[in-house]
Design an enzyme around this catalytic site. Structure first.
Site, mmCIF file in Angstrom:
data_model
loop_
_atom_site.group_PDB
_atom_site.id
_atom_site.type_symbol
_atom_site.label_atom_id
_atom_site.label_comp_id
_atom_site.label_asym_id
_atom_site.label_seq_id
_atom_site.Cartn_x
_atom_site.Cartn_y
_atom_site.Cartn_z
ATOM 1 C CG ASN A 199 22.714 -41.687 13.355
ATOM 2 O OD1 ASN A 199 21.672 -42.109 13.714
ATOM 3 N ND2 ASN A 199 23.133 -42.204 14.747
ATOM 4 C CG ASP A 200 26.507 -46.926 11.300
ATOM 5 O OD1 ASP A 200 27.632 -46.841 10.772
ATOM 6 O OD2 ASP A 200 26.366 -47.636 12.674
ATOM 7 C CB CYS A 252 18.281 -45.951 19.040
ATOM 8 S SG CYS A 252 19.350 -47.465 17.846
ATOM 9 C CG HIS A 310 35.655 -28.725 27.753
ATOM 10 N ND1 HIS A 310 35.094 -29.388 28.390
ATOM 11 C CD2 HIS A 310 36.647 -29.287 27.125
ATOM 12 C CE1 HIS A 310 35.610 -30.886 28.337
ATOM 13 N NE2 HIS A 310 36.623 -30.720 27.239
ATOM 14 C CD GLU A 351 23.949 -50.450 13.885
ATOM 15 O OE1 GLU A 351 23.932 -48.828 13.936
ATOM 16 O OE2 GLU A 351 25.009 -51.251 14.450
ATOM 17 N NE ARG A 407 26.241 -43.884 19.927
ATOM 18 C CZ ARG A 407 24.840 -43.336 19.687
ATOM 19 N NH1 ARG A 407 23.980 -42.273 20.847
ATOM 20 N NH2 ARG A 407 24.688 -43.085 18.540
HETATM 21 C C1 PEP Z 1 23.129 -45.912 15.028
HETATM 22 O O1 PEP Z 1 24.142 -45.876 13.240
HETATM 23 O O2 PEP Z 1 21.947 -45.186 13.764
HETATM 24 C C2 PEP Z 1 23.299 -45.482 15.702
HETATM 25 C C3 PEP Z 1 22.410 -44.998 16.567
HETATM 26 O O3 PEP Z 1 24.674 -46.359 16.116
HETATM 27 P P1 PEP Z 1 25.963 -45.529 16.760
HETATM 28 O O4 PEP Z 1 25.394 -43.678 16.091
HETATM 29 O O5 PEP Z 1 26.804 -45.408 17.888
HETATM 30 O O6 PEP Z 1 26.698 -45.992 15.110
HETATM 31 MG MG MG Z 2 25.463 -47.592 14.342
#
Ligand code: PEP
Ligand code: MG
Length: 587
Positions: free
Chosen positions: A465-466, A513, A198, A442, A305
């Site tokens: 990311n995954d 994404c 915060h 992913e 999300r």
């Molecule tokens: C990802 O895995 O890149 C993704 C966008 O999903 P999250 O970060 O919500 O797992």
């Molecule tokens: Mg993901």
């Protein structure tokens, strides 16, 4: 070199709010609250519970007052955090457990409440999810306030800050943040905290520099020490030398000119110098972020999300609640699109309203999560699909499945979607019959069978990311292996290219994404590989758009070609960095 008799020390933390500040430290060290522990006579037990009830009422009134002040002095958005605080105080489980603890132990109510609250705080603090960890901070803040009321003490405030100083603290709670005098704070640095703390939100809204996670900074700083806060690089420079001060003076000037240029250029279309349009969308987690999407000129939302709707509630959201939420986004963004991702729970995101649904797992990231869970609970899944479909009658809505591992799962998900559509037809409820369906790529098995998945959907969205975590076997939440998490690893680049080519061969679009899409140095690489869309956190959009507008698509293609040919990761980093620097320098 030394200045004012003290040695320059550089401390690395997390860059939390952009800007550079130079000034003297206002060291703010909150003392731990001492809670007395004693037995309450049986004859006084009813009165003790009444004392608890009265303290709850007083604390609610205090929070309502702060909420009003924040809403008037900062903004309604920042005031919302105090609604979360009120919810903690209204949490019947917390209250009932405190009273049960009191009835079974006979100890004073402060001790009982503190014991139960600490249990909640540790449970939330251990969750490997930034958003939920922040809820632990909310409970901690409210607990402290309620204990102060019970003990008849006034909570220490940051109101002593009168001169223009840099606040240096272990942590700053939302209530404390609310007490910061906007005209007196030059910057904020904390030992703890994350980008979503915060204190950081306040710093961003005040447009002052902030660095969090500076570890033991408070033990190194004395009140009145001179320091620089570099909110761009996440650095704190204690006792800066004259040379450092001169360098920062220049940086500060350049940065503020650059920031204004970024925002001015953000009004223009996302097109390369040789005329290639790159769609730039945004990632959001709550429906009230629509305003932010518009502020940063996102072409709609590329990733909503939806799990946060489930995570923040104490009960599972109903079809009607979800429909209202999705519809608000669709209407708010129309005619721009929103891609609604179906529930991606599990892994690092447990489900507080229904913990039994997933249960303990030794490898949650490889476990019962996202589409796997939804396909095993078709009624819950279809409830969400119907809500998404109904929202599609009010704007441009797309649906996307997370964590698809192969064709069988994609076909099964599509089957549920077809059933959800049939159910709505039967009910006579409107929806977009041609709703576009996307698959997140992913999981390595999905990436390697992208050509087989493409005929069953209208677009791909690569969740880097995954995908990187699974390809490189690196837990994305584990700090100790974070340095190995490399988006430009040859394995990652090859797999990305393969997915992009598979999509284009079958004439479907491909978006990215994951966080990689919002990195202005990596975006040219993705665009050069052929990615059609990039989707990122709204405030990152101007920097990405700026680099896209400053480069040629043909040069980005060459960069991607060269990067793919590299065997040495170090060389790939150099290629990417040099390209970025060249493009930015030429502009
Ligand atoms: C990802 O895995 O890149 C993704 C966008 O999903 P999250 O970060 O919500 O797992
Ligand atoms: Mg993901």
């Amino acid at each position: 070199m030394e200045a004012r008799g003290k040695t320059e020390t550089v401390i690395r933390g997390i860059a939390a709010s952009r800007g550079i500040a130079y000034g003297q430290a206002f060291l703010y060290l909150q003392s731990e609250l001492e809670i007395p522990r004693y037995h309450v006579e049986p004859s006084r037990r009813i009165a003790e519970i009444e004392r608890f009830d009265q303290a709850l009422i007083t604390t609610r009134q205090q929070i309502a007052k702060i909420r009003q002040q924040v809403s008037e002095n900062l903004s309604e958005d920042e005031a919302l955090i105090f609604d979360a605080h009120q919810m903690v105080l209204e949490d019947q489980a917390l209250i009932a457990e405190t009273i049960r603890e009191f009835e079974s132990t006979g100890l004073n109510i402060e001790t009982c409440f503190n014991a139960i609250a600490q249990r909640y705080i540790s449970a939330f603090a251990e969750i490997d999810d930034e958003y939920l960890r922040e809820r632990a901070a909310d409970i901690k803040d409210v607990t402290g306030r309620l204990l102060h009321v019970l003990l008849g003490q006034t909570a220490k405030q940051l109101t002593e800050l009168v001169e223009r100083r840099i606040i240096v603290a272990r942590d700053i709670s939302p209530s404390e943040s609310a007490g910061i005098d906007r005209s007196a704070a030059l910057g904020i640095v904390t030992d703890n905290g994350s980008r979503t703390s915060h204190a950081v939100i306040v710093a961003r809204s005040m447009k002052i520099a902030s660095v969090v996670g500076a570890r033991d900074l408070t033990t190194l700083v004395d009140d009145g020490d001179w320091l620089i806060v570099d909110g761009y690089e996440g650095l704190v420079i204690l006792h800066p030398t004259e040379e450092t001060l001169f360098r920062y003076g220049k940086i500060q000037k350049e940065k503020s000119t650059f920031e204004s240029r970024l925002l001015a250029a953000n009004e223009l279309p996302p097109e390369t110098l040789d005329g290639v349009h790159v769609t730039l969308r945004t990632n959001i987690e709550k429906s009230d972020e629509v305003a932010l999407v518009k502020q940063y000129r996102g072409d709609g939302v590329g990733l909503y999300r939806t799990e946060f709707l489930y995570l923040s509630a104490t009960t599972m959201p109903t079809e009607e609640q979800q429909y209202a939420d999705y519809r608000a986004i669709a209407e708010g963004l129309a005619p721009a699109p929103v891609t609604i991702r179906t529930l991606d729970i599990g892994g690092d995101k447990p489900l507080p309203s229904n913990p039994g649904l997933i249960g303990p797992e030794s490898n949650p990231f490889l476990g019962f999560r996202a589409i796997r869970l939804c396909l095993e609970h078709p009624e819950m899944f279809k409830e969400q699909l119907r809500a998404i479909l109904r929202a599609s009658a009010h704007g441009k809505v797309e649906v996307m499945y997370p964590m698809i591992s192969g064709v069988t799962e994609l076909e099964a998900a599509n089957q549920r979607l077809a059933e959800a559509k049939a159910e709505l037809r039967e009910r006579g409820q409107a929806f977009d019959e041609k709703i576009r369906v996307g698959t997140m790529i992913e999981i390595p098995s999905a990436a390697l069978t992208a050509d087989l998945l493409a005929p069953h959907c209208q677009f791909f969205s690569i969740g880097t990311n995954d995908l990187i975590q699974y390809l490189l076997a690196i837990d994305r939440g584990n700090n100790r292996v974070a340095s190995l998490y490399d988006p430009t690893h040859p394995a990652v680049l090859r797999v990305l290219q393969q997915v992009i080519d598979a999509a284009h061969q079958q004439r479907i679009k491909v978006s990215v994404c994951g966080e990689m899409a919002g990195d202005p140095a990596l975006a040219p690489l993705l665009v050069g590989m052929g990615v059609d869309e990039l989707s990122m956190t709204p405030p990152l959009l101007p920097a990405v758009k700026f680099v896209i507008r400053a480069m040629k698509f043909s040069d980005a293609e060459k960069l991607a070609h060269d990067a793919l040919a590299q065997t040495d990761v170090q060389r790939t980093h150099e290629l990417v960095d040099n390209f970025y620097k060249r493009v930015m320098a030429a502009d």
